[in-house]
Design an enzyme around this catalytic site. Structure first.
Site, PDB file in Angstrom:
ATOM      1  N   PHE A 260      56.473   7.702 -20.883  1.00  0.00           N
ATOM      2  CA  PHE A 260      56.529   8.947 -20.122  1.00  0.00           C
ATOM      3  C   PHE A 260      57.099   8.626 -18.750  1.00  0.00           C
ATOM      4  O   PHE A 260      56.535   7.839 -17.993  1.00  0.00           O
ATOM      5  CB  PHE A 260      55.145   9.587 -19.966  1.00  0.00           C
ATOM      6  CG  PHE A 260      55.205  10.909 -19.238  1.00  0.00           C
ATOM      7  CD1 PHE A 260      55.440  12.083 -19.936  1.00  0.00           C
ATOM      8  CD2 PHE A 260      55.052  10.977 -17.867  1.00  0.00           C
ATOM      9  CE1 PHE A 260      55.516  13.305 -19.279  1.00  0.00           C
ATOM     10  CE2 PHE A 260      55.116  12.189 -17.194  1.00  0.00           C
ATOM     11  CZ  PHE A 260      55.364  13.355 -17.900  1.00  0.00           C
TER      12      PHE A 260
ATOM     13  N   ASP B 154      58.824   0.901 -14.451  1.00  0.00           N
ATOM     14  CA  ASP B 154      58.181   2.101 -13.915  1.00  0.00           C
ATOM     15  C   ASP B 154      56.736   1.748 -13.544  1.00  0.00           C
ATOM     16  O   ASP B 154      55.886   1.552 -14.412  1.00  0.00           O
ATOM     17  CB  ASP B 154      58.235   3.200 -14.978  1.00  0.00           C
ATOM     18  CG  ASP B 154      57.566   4.495 -14.574  1.00  0.00           C
ATOM     19  OD1 ASP B 154      56.811   4.498 -13.587  1.00  0.00           O
ATOM     20  OD2 ASP B 154      57.768   5.506 -15.277  1.00  0.00           O
TER      21      ASP B 154
ATOM     22  N   LYS C  10      52.626   8.203  -7.059  1.00  0.00           N
ATOM     23  CA  LYS C  10      51.188   8.399  -7.214  1.00  0.00           C
ATOM     24  C   LYS C  10      50.365   7.736  -6.107  1.00  0.00           C
ATOM     25  O   LYS C  10      50.176   8.299  -5.040  1.00  0.00           O
ATOM     26  CB  LYS C  10      50.736   7.969  -8.601  1.00  0.00           C
ATOM     27  CG  LYS C  10      51.210   8.951  -9.692  1.00  0.00           C
ATOM     28  CD  LYS C  10      50.558   8.677 -11.016  1.00  0.00           C
ATOM     29  CE  LYS C  10      51.023   9.631 -12.108  1.00  0.00           C
ATOM     30  NZ  LYS C  10      50.539  11.000 -11.946  1.00  0.00           N
TER      31      LYS C  10
END
Length: 401
Positions: A135, A222, A251
């Site tokens: 994702f 990532d 985040k």
């Protein structure tokens, strides 16, 4: 307002399946709703609230910055962009940083870097290796890189240029790319988050690094969800002892303030030149101050060591309570990024746990995800176990065939 009754939002698009609680404030690892109910936060805004809620030092820094500058154009300098970039480069061993506002933007920039790298080599239609269950975001490009057909459905046609392989299988990667001159990069999450908290093996990551060196590809990792100390190191790939060429972050970087970044090593650091890429809000003074203060507090409060220690304790206790229980497939993770995979869809556990005073999420339909703040104490880790395990047991009993 009735207890846990649906909360109407008639003017908000229905993009989220919200838990019917309205949170008003928090402190440390706890939050409270409008009815005064207290919750232990084991979700941290989905791995965002690194320092928990209302950390006094962090609050003071943001209050100070709001009184000075919140936003200026990227046409101008301010005092915090270079120090935050330098701090990220120092801790990653990489060279330059592009700042944006989210993980999606960071991943989108990484994909553009890979294509720019390919075009610089004379490759007209560059291809990037991505992974099953991955994702990377919900823009059209990052959605195309994502390995979830349910998320992609209804948004076709997807962007071309991606080759998909399973994780932790170096032979599969070789088979999928042998003889293909258009491959320019390999792109993966060091720990797949939305895909079900699946860590990539350290040996596999090292093997991909070697293959990228051998074939002149960019290694792009990532770290949007698993980075910024969540696993007990600054970045999860560091457990494998390697460095990527491109590393998207977001985040936890801003402890709740929207911050994204793409950190690049020497092979990719000069690919973007003026006019190649940009963003309005990325690199603004408030976000940069938030990122810089987050890093300083992580170091001053030894939160990397705390994430490793409390994560190991939490994983051990959960394993002891749940291993061998009918319906529990696996308990896995690293540091304070833990997944408990069941053999059935378990989305109902989100509300069940909220009623018990615990905030969690369920991802990939069957995986309970725990990503609490890095300030989590041993007592709070034990409290997560004490609140969660009875809910899992009751759920499995009630849903057994």
């Amino acid at each position: 307002m009735s207890s846990f009754a649906p909360i109407p939002e008639p003017h908000v698009m229905s993009t989220y399946g919200r838990v019917p609680i309205m949170l008003t404030h928090g402190r440390g690892c706890r939050v409270w709703d409008v009815e005064g109910r207290e919750y232990l936060d084991a979700l941290a805004g989905i791995a965002v609230n690194t320092l928990g809620h209302a950390h006094p030092r962090f609050v003071r820094a943001l209050q100070d910055q709001v009184g000075q500058l919140i936003h200026i154009s990227n046409y101008h300098h301010h005092p915090y962009t270079e120090p935050l970039a330098a701090a990220l480069c120092e801790r990653s061993g990489l060279a330059r940083v592009f700042f944006c506002s989210s993980g999606l933007e960071a991943n989108e920039a990484a994909l553009k870097l890979a294509r720019k790298f390919g075009h610089a080599k004379g490759i007209a239609r560059p291809q990037i290796v991505v992974y099953e269950r991955a994702f990377h975001g919900r823009s059209i490009a990052t959605l195309s890189a994502t390995g979830n057909p349910k998320v992609q459905a209804g948004f076709e046609p997807l962007v071309e240029g991606f080759i998909r392989v399973p994780i932790n299988d170096l032979d599969a990667l070789r088979r999928a790319t042998d003889g293909n001159p258009n491959v320019v990069a390999v792109f993966f999450e060091a720990i797949q988050g939305e895909g079900g908290v699946h860590p990539l093996d350290a040996d596999y990551i090292a093997g991909v690094r070697a293959l990228c060196d051998e074939r002149d590809w960019l290694l792009m990792i990532d770290e949007v969800q698993c980075g910024m100390g969540r696993t007990g190191k600054w970045f999860a790939h560091q457990w494998a002892g390697i460095q990527p060429d491109v590393m998207p972050l977001a985040k936890g970087l801003g402890s709740g303030v929207p911050v994204g970044a793409v950190v690049a090593g020497p092979r990719a650091a000069e690919l973007f030149q003026p006019g190649n890429h940009g963003t309005t809000f990325g690199g603004n003074p408030l976000a940069m101050r938030a990122g810089l203060e987050t890093i300083r507090i992580i170091e001053d409060e030894a939160l990397l060591a705390n994430a490793a220690a409390q994560g190991t304790h939490l994983l051990t206790q959960l394993w002891a309570e749940l291993h061998g229980l009918a319906g529990v497939r696996e308990v896995r993770g690293k540091g304070l990024m833990i997944g408990i995979e069941l053999d059935r869809p378990c989305g109902d556990l989100v509300l069940r746990c909220a009623r018990a005073g615990l905030l969690i999420s369920v991802t990939a339909e069957r995986v309970i995800r725990l990503v609490p703040p890095l300030i989590l104490s041993r007592a709070e880790a034990d409290e997560i176990v004490a609140k969660l395990v009875p809910q899992v047991r009751a759920f499995l009993d009630e849903t057994s065939a």
